[in-house]
Design a protein around this motif. Sequence first.
Motif, short mmCIF file in Angstrom:
data_model
loop_
_atom_site.label_atom_id
_atom_site.label_comp_id
_atom_site.label_asym_id
_atom_site.label_seq_id
_atom_site.Cartn_x
_atom_site.Cartn_y
_atom_site.Cartn_z
N VAL A 1 -0.88 0.76 -13.44
CA VAL A 1 -1.65 0.50 -14.58
C VAL A 1 -0.65 0.19 -15.77
O VAL A 1 -1.23 -0.63 -16.64
N SER A 2 0.49 0.87 -16.10
CA SER A 2 1.14 0.81 -17.25
C SER A 2 2.69 0.97 -16.91
O SER A 2 3.36 1.61 -17.02
N PRO A 3 3.13 -0.46 -15.91
CA PRO A 3 4.31 -0.50 -15.65
C PRO A 3 5.53 -0.66 -16.83
O PRO A 3 5.13 -1.31 -17.79
N ILE A 4 6.36 -0.02 -16.86
CA ILE A 4 7.46 -0.45 -17.82
C ILE A 4 8.49 -1.51 -17.71
O ILE A 4 8.83 -2.08 -18.78
N VAL A 5 8.42 -1.87 -16.39
CA VAL A 5 9.17 -3.06 -16.17
C VAL A 5 8.00 -4.28 -15.84
O VAL A 5 7.32 -4.19 -14.95
N VAL A 6 7.51 -5.22 -16.85
CA VAL A 6 6.22 -5.88 -16.59
C VAL A 6 6.42 -6.89 -15.41
O VAL A 6 5.27 -7.52 -15.20
N GLY A 7 7.54 -7.54 -15.15
CA GLY A 7 7.53 -8.44 -14.05
C GLY A 7 8.94 -8.37 -13.44
O GLY A 7 9.76 -7.67 -13.73
N ASN A 8 9.13 -9.20 -12.56
CA ASN A 8 10.32 -9.46 -11.84
C ASN A 8 10.67 -10.87 -11.59
O ASN A 8 9.71 -11.78 -11.81
N HIS A 9 11.90 -11.40 -11.20
CA HIS A 9 12.00 -12.63 -11.01
C HIS A 9 13.07 -12.84 -9.90
O HIS A 9 13.95 -11.91 -9.54
N VAL B 1 11.62 -18.16 -10.38
CA VAL B 1 10.15 -17.86 -10.08
C VAL B 1 9.79 -16.25 -10.59
O VAL B 1 10.53 -15.49 -10.50
N ILE B 2 8.96 -16.29 -11.63
CA ILE B 2 8.64 -15.06 -12.20
C ILE B 2 7.26 -14.48 -11.82
O ILE B 2 6.44 -15.25 -11.40
N MET B 3 7.52 -13.07 -11.37
CA MET B 3 6.14 -12.40 -11.17
C MET B 3 5.73 -11.44 -11.88
O MET B 3 6.46 -10.41 -12.16
N PRO B 4 4.42 -11.79 -12.72
CA PRO B 4 4.07 -11.08 -13.63
C PRO B 4 3.24 -9.70 -13.44
O PRO B 4 2.00 -9.90 -13.14
N PHE B 5 4.00 -8.94 -12.88
CA PHE B 5 3.30 -7.46 -12.37
C PHE B 5 2.13 -6.92 -13.30
O PHE B 5 1.24 -6.33 -12.67
N LEU B 6 2.58 -6.66 -14.62
CA LEU B 6 1.66 -6.15 -15.38
C LEU B 6 0.47 -6.74 -15.33
O LEU B 6 -0.93 -6.31 -15.37
N MET B 7 0.44 -8.17 -15.21
CA MET B 7 -1.07 -8.89 -15.42
C MET B 7 -1.72 -8.66 -13.98
O MET B 7 -3.05 -8.46 -13.86
N TYR C 1 -7.54 -8.60 -7.41
CA TYR C 1 -6.30 -8.13 -6.43
C TYR C 1 -6.41 -6.64 -6.45
O TYR C 1 -5.81 -5.74 -5.37
N CYS C 2 -6.99 -5.82 -7.47
CA CYS C 2 -6.92 -4.61 -7.50
C CYS C 2 -8.37 -4.11 -7.92
O CYS C 2 -8.77 -3.89 -9.18
N PRO C 3 -9.38 -3.85 -7.13
CA PRO C 3 -10.54 -3.48 -7.58
C PRO C 3 -10.57 -2.21 -8.72
O PRO C 3 -9.95 -1.23 -8.59
N GLU C 4 -11.48 -2.30 -9.60
CA GLU C 4 -11.69 -1.12 -10.41
C GLU C 4 -10.04 -0.89 -11.25
O GLU C 4 -9.79 0.17 -11.28
N ALA C 5 -9.66 -2.16 -11.51
CA ALA C 5 -8.38 -2.03 -11.89
C ALA C 5 -8.16 -1.26 -13.32
O ALA C 5 -6.93 -0.52 -13.37
N ALA C 6 -9.12 -1.31 -14.15
CA ALA C 6 -8.93 -0.36 -15.35
C ALA C 6 -8.90 1.06 -15.09
O ALA C 6 -8.53 1.85 -16.14
#
Length: 435
Positions: free
Chosen positions: A305-313, A333-339, A346-351
């Motif tokens: 829900v609240s990753p401190i690292v918002v993505g990887n590459h 290649v950037i992978m925006p995991f926070l989004m 991809y993640c039902p009831e994500a909130a």
Amino acid sequence: MKITGIPGLKNIVIVFDPDVIEKVYRNEGPWPIKETAKSITYYRLFTRKDIFQGVGGVLVTQGETWQKFRSKVNPTMIQPRSTKLYVAPIDSVANDFLKRIRLIRDENLEMPDDFGNELCKWGFESIVYIALDTRLGCLNADLAPDSEPQKMINYVEEQLECVHKLETKFPMWKYVSTPTWRKFVKVSDIFTEFSLKYINQAMERLKAMPEVPDRELTVLEKLLITDPDPKTAMTMVLDMMEAGIETSSYSTAIGLYHLANNPDKQQKLFEEILRYLPDKDQPVTSEILTELKYLKACIKESMRVSPIVVGNHRETFKDMVLADYQVPKGTTVIMPFLMLSNLEQYCPEAAKFIPERWLKTEPEHSKRTHPFVTMPFGFGPRMCLGRRFAELEIETLVTKIIRNFIVEYNHEMKFESKLLRIPVSPLKFKMIDRE
């Protein structure tokens, strides 16, 4: 999405599909390429080449150089046996932190505005215990603002702030010595000297220590025996401190925040902990941590829900086809995991904070969440080297806090993204003693 034509940067592709992310990770080759902070690379390999002598560490090196360093430290850092050695020490640090919580609560049982600094004290004490066989006393009640532990914690924050400025603005420091660059070098020098001081002490202890066949060696001792050249140990220690203090501290804070906002989940976690820790003063053991499945699910869900690292590459090491597009070798290649981790598709009831989605015993949740929407420690050969120790620290402290306190948070929480995405609101948790 493709981004091209930015001076000084390679072509960038941002992918928004976890299936594509999985393909990138599974085709990254034996020597995954992940460019990190150029400022740290330049400091270690050029500015202080007389000290590091080409030993850059896992954070900044690439290719065969990275593989050789990683192969030296892998057996020490990723073996479960190495982690088990620190369960009791990390439990003792957590106990000291509980005493600190009780000491600094106000009349409303709330933590002070600077509780984030208190968590960083805990994080620094824990990582130095693991990396340097030393208790610094960060959690002492009379810790002075000008004490070595507090100054080192301040330097961690200063270094991260400098790296953020050096990496996200025009790199003038590459052409002329800027004030930010000089400050960064000064703080990095302090960390290097700090590490060398305790490494030299450990080397002297090793020389004087009688051989005890059954004694389990510490992480630092294993690193020094594997490679007597102290540069390997020094660089690994620096990587652990620079990458592991604020990440563990604020991951714990965010986990407590989500448990405070979801009292039903907190109660469920408490009931699990109570089964294995009927006495609140009972020490946490590796066997107990293994059984705390819901605890691990809560921490993973918090990191989703609240990753401190918002993505990887990663950088592609060969031509690839991603989502029917040709992506040439050498593309970032950037992978925006926070989004991604907060998208319903991809993640039902994500909130919602639903730890059950990570439990195999809850198939109605677990089958609906794509496993590659959240990768807080990375994946594959370049996965976070300190993962086991970070999980040990976070799991132990969360266990002790939830066993001893009902945690509430009755304020607004705001986050800010720089190098890390961390809370900027005062962490005024209310800690109510359990019966």
